[in-house]
Design an enzyme around this catalytic site. Structure first.
Site, PDB file in Angstrom:
ATOM      1  N   ARG A  21       0.834  -1.213   0.000  1.00  0.00           N
ATOM      2  CA  ARG A  21       0.000   0.000   0.000  1.00  0.00           C
ATOM      3  C   ARG A  21       0.865   1.258   0.000  1.00  0.00           C
ATOM      4  O   ARG A  21       0.553   2.217  -0.693  1.00  0.00           O
ATOM      5  CB  ARG A  21      -0.974  -0.002   1.174  1.00  0.00           C
ATOM      6  CG  ARG A  21      -2.087  -1.039   1.026  1.00  0.00           C
ATOM      7  CD  ARG A  21      -3.027  -1.045   2.202  1.00  0.00           C
ATOM      8  NE  ARG A  21      -2.273  -1.342   3.425  1.00  0.00           N
ATOM      9  CZ  ARG A  21      -2.671  -1.038   4.646  1.00  0.00           C
ATOM     10  NH1 ARG A  21      -3.820  -0.425   4.843  1.00  0.00           N
ATOM     11  NH2 ARG A  21      -1.939  -1.354   5.690  1.00  0.00           N
ATOM     12  N   ASN A  39      -6.352  -2.819   1.874  1.00  0.00           N
ATOM     13  CA  ASN A  39      -6.288  -4.281   1.959  1.00  0.00           C
ATOM     14  C   ASN A  39      -7.708  -4.825   2.033  1.00  0.00           C
ATOM     15  O   ASN A  39      -8.587  -4.203   2.620  1.00  0.00           O
ATOM     16  CB  ASN A  39      -5.538  -4.721   3.220  1.00  0.00           C
ATOM     17  CG  ASN A  39      -4.047  -4.514   3.122  1.00  0.00           C
ATOM     18  OD1 ASN A  39      -3.487  -4.430   2.038  1.00  0.00           O
ATOM     19  ND2 ASN A  39      -3.386  -4.441   4.265  1.00  0.00           N
TER      20      ASN A  39
END
Length: 92
Positions: A21, A39
């Site tokens: 990320r 996520n």
């Protein structure tokens, strides 16, 4: 004027707990793209991103590669409607 696009990327593989990320957040900033990354419970990562078509293509290439500790097996791209309110890029 470059064509604007808004897309959703669904990224599968070993992409959680490897800095994925943050990697995408940094790449989106470098490419001047708006949106978010998060996520998912199944171990995949979802990205929504909007900006110029060429910059989105570059982000897709980077998403397929991922950071060093990741192992990306699949990136699915879905075209979305443009969102005039989408500004900045965040990690959710």
């Amino acid at each position: 004027m470059p064509m604007e696009r808004n897309v959703r990327l669904m990224v599968s593989g070993s992409v959680q707990s490897v800095g994925y990320r943050m990697f995408i957040h940094k790449a989106a900033g470098e490419l001047n793209l708006s949106g978010w990354v998060r996520n998912l419970m199944d171990g995949s990562v979802e990205i929504e991103v909007q900006g110029s078509s060429g910059m989105i293509d570059e982000l897709v290439k980077r998403a397929e590669r991922g950071p060093g500790r990741s192992s990306v097996t699949k990136v699915m791209v879905e075209e979305l409607s443009l969102d005039p309110l989408k500004k900045g890029f965040s990690i959710r």
